[in-house]
Design an enzyme around this catalytic site. Structure first.
Site, PDB file in Angstrom:
ATOM      1  N   ASP A   7      97.203 -36.031  46.845  1.00  0.00           N
ATOM      2  CA  ASP A   7      98.239 -35.080  47.269  1.00  0.00           C
ATOM      3  C   ASP A   7      98.988 -35.610  48.487  1.00  0.00           C
ATOM      4  O   ASP A   7      99.196 -34.891  49.468  1.00  0.00           O
ATOM      5  CB  ASP A   7      97.622 -33.709  47.560  1.00  0.00           C
ATOM      6  CG  ASP A   7      98.661 -32.583  47.516  1.00  0.00           C
ATOM      7  OD1 ASP A   7      99.748 -32.800  46.955  1.00  0.00           O
ATOM      8  OD2 ASP A   7      98.379 -31.499  48.049  1.00  0.00           O
TER       9      ASP A   7
ATOM     10  N   GLU B  68      93.325 -21.435  54.851  1.00  0.00           N
ATOM     11  CA  GLU B  68      94.388 -21.411  55.844  1.00  0.00           C
ATOM     12  C   GLU B  68      93.948 -22.228  57.041  1.00  0.00           C
ATOM     13  O   GLU B  68      92.744 -22.403  57.280  1.00  0.00           O
ATOM     14  CB  GLU B  68      94.747 -19.979  56.257  1.00  0.00           C
ATOM     15  CG  GLU B  68      93.656 -19.222  56.978  1.00  0.00           C
ATOM     16  CD  GLU B  68      94.127 -17.851  57.433  1.00  0.00           C
ATOM     17  OE1 GLU B  68      95.341 -17.649  57.595  1.00  0.00           O
ATOM     18  OE2 GLU B  68      93.261 -16.976  57.638  1.00  0.00           O
TER      19      GLU B  68
ATOM     20  N   GLY C  47      97.184 -22.369  52.351  1.00  0.00           N
ATOM     21  CA  GLY C  47      97.070 -23.007  51.046  1.00  0.00           C
ATOM     22  C   GLY C  47      96.532 -22.047  50.011  1.00  0.00           C
ATOM     23  O   GLY C  47      96.376 -20.853  50.266  1.00  0.00           O
TER      24      GLY C  47
ATOM     25  N   PHE D 277      93.515 -21.877  48.685  1.00  0.00           N
ATOM     26  CA  PHE D 277      92.182 -21.318  48.936  1.00  0.00           C
ATOM     27  C   PHE D 277      91.773 -21.442  50.403  1.00  0.00           C
ATOM     28  O   PHE D 277      90.604 -21.303  50.741  1.00  0.00           O
ATOM     29  CB  PHE D 277      91.142 -21.995  48.038  1.00  0.00           C
ATOM     30  CG  PHE D 277      90.931 -23.468  48.316  1.00  0.00           C
ATOM     31  CD1 PHE D 277      89.912 -23.896  49.130  1.00  0.00           C
ATOM     32  CD2 PHE D 277      91.753 -24.421  47.729  1.00  0.00           C
ATOM     33  CE1 PHE D 277      89.710 -25.237  49.386  1.00  0.00           C
ATOM     34  CE2 PHE D 277      91.554 -25.770  47.967  1.00  0.00           C
ATOM     35  CZ  PHE D 277      90.537 -26.182  48.803  1.00  0.00           C
TER      36      PHE D 277
ATOM     37  N   LEU E 238      98.660 -22.197  61.379  1.00  0.00           N
ATOM     38  CA  LEU E 238      99.451 -23.418  61.249  1.00  0.00           C
ATOM     39  C   LEU E 238      99.899 -23.666  59.812  1.00  0.00           C
ATOM     40  O   LEU E 238     100.928 -24.305  59.573  1.00  0.00           O
ATOM     41  CB  LEU E 238      98.636 -24.623  61.746  1.00  0.00           C
ATOM     42  CG  LEU E 238      98.228 -24.608  63.220  1.00  0.00           C
ATOM     43  CD1 LEU E 238      97.306 -25.779  63.530  1.00  0.00           C
ATOM     44  CD2 LEU E 238      99.459 -24.639  64.112  1.00  0.00           C
TER      45      LEU E 238
END
Length: 292
Positions: A137, A32, A28, A30, A25
């Site tokens: 974020d 997934e 990133g 570090f 999906l």
């Protein structure tokens, strides 16, 4: 499944026997995230797979923060599996994908839809701030949509739990959403950086583009530091006003969460919000059991 239970841990053998990994999906720095099928309950979940070697402290922080959160507009953590090399976070699956792709597909959101989703996101951020959690974020990529079209804030990988009055330092987040104070040397109030990101998010939702965008990172930073942007004339007066009051260079002049809640754009949206989906209603029942 029962609500209010804490995310639990199990062995890797149990985990691999009960879950079938499917498509990826997201990916990133570090980790997934994969779609997985929970065989015992015939349910889909999202599994964030993190590499422990360099990021053990961040992973621990993310788990602790997510365990403390229970809000209908925040993705829920169900289950944690940790091995020497890898940590698996089993989470609620939002089947309609992320807000970034949703907006890009449409070009921009209808203002009524933008108001509805933004108000849901705002409630999630207020809940976090009330618990002294700074997301750090907030962006369209980190807003997921469930099967009923409700917003779900996700990815607490770089979030911070603070004590009252504590300030943060250092650059953190995604450039297009970053507040001016993140580029300075002084410590800053993390809540105001989240609020700036909310302003960028609202601008993106109603225009389909970012307020600060250029061919180079240096130029984007220059635009952010001078708040050099223009709200298109088609944007309604109350939405324009809120954007302008969020994207203010001086963090102490930005609206607080409480003030945003009282802003006409949000007040008017609250009256027409549909009920959010029952929290955890789509979760595998087996994941409610407490563990070690």
């Amino acid at each position: 499944m029962e609500q209010g239970r804490e995310a639990h841990c199990s062995t890797e053998e149990t985990f691999t026997a009960e879950y079938k990994m499917m498509m990826t999906l997201g990916q990133g720095q570090f980790s997934e995230v994969k779609l997985a099928f929970h065989i015992p309950t015939v349910s889909c979940v999202a599994v964030k797979i993190c590499r422990n070697q360099k990021y053990a402290s961040l992973i621990k922080s993310e788990i602790n923060i997510m365990k403390s959160l229970a809000h209908p507009n925040i993705i829920k953590l169900f289950h944690v599996v940790q091995t020497r090399e890898t940590t698996y976070l089993v989470m609620e699956h939002a089947s309609e994908g992320d807000l970034l792709h949703h907006v890009l597909e449409l070009g921009s959101l209808e203002e009524s839809e933008a108001r509805r989703l933004f108000t849901q996101i705002l409630h999630a951020v207020q809940y976090c701030h009330d618990k002294f959690i700074i997301h750090r974020d907030i962006k369209a990529d980190n807003i997921l949509l469930d099967h009923r079209g409700n917003a779900k804030l996700c990815d607490f990988g770089i979030s911070a739990k603070v004590i009252p009055g504590q300030k943060l330092s250092g650059f953190c987040g995604t450039l297009n959403y970053c507040a001016p104070e993140l580029f300075g040397k002084e410590a800053y109030d993390g809540r105001t950086t989240d609020i700036w990101s909310l302003g960028v998010l609202l601008f993106f939702m109603v225009t389909g583009r970012f307020p600060f965008k250029a061919y180079s990172a240096v130029r984007v930073i220059q635009q952010i530091l001078t708040a050099n942007f223009r709200v298109p004339p088609h944007v309604s007066v109350d939405i324009r006003d809120l954007i302008l009051k969020l994207l203010i260079i001086n963090p102490y002049r930005r609206l607080t969460i409480g003030q945003i809640m009282r802003h006409p754009m949000v007040r008017n949206s609250e009256a027409c919000l549909p009920p959010t989906s029952p929290h955890l209603s789509q979760a595998p029942r087996a994941l409610a059991l407490s563990g070690p």
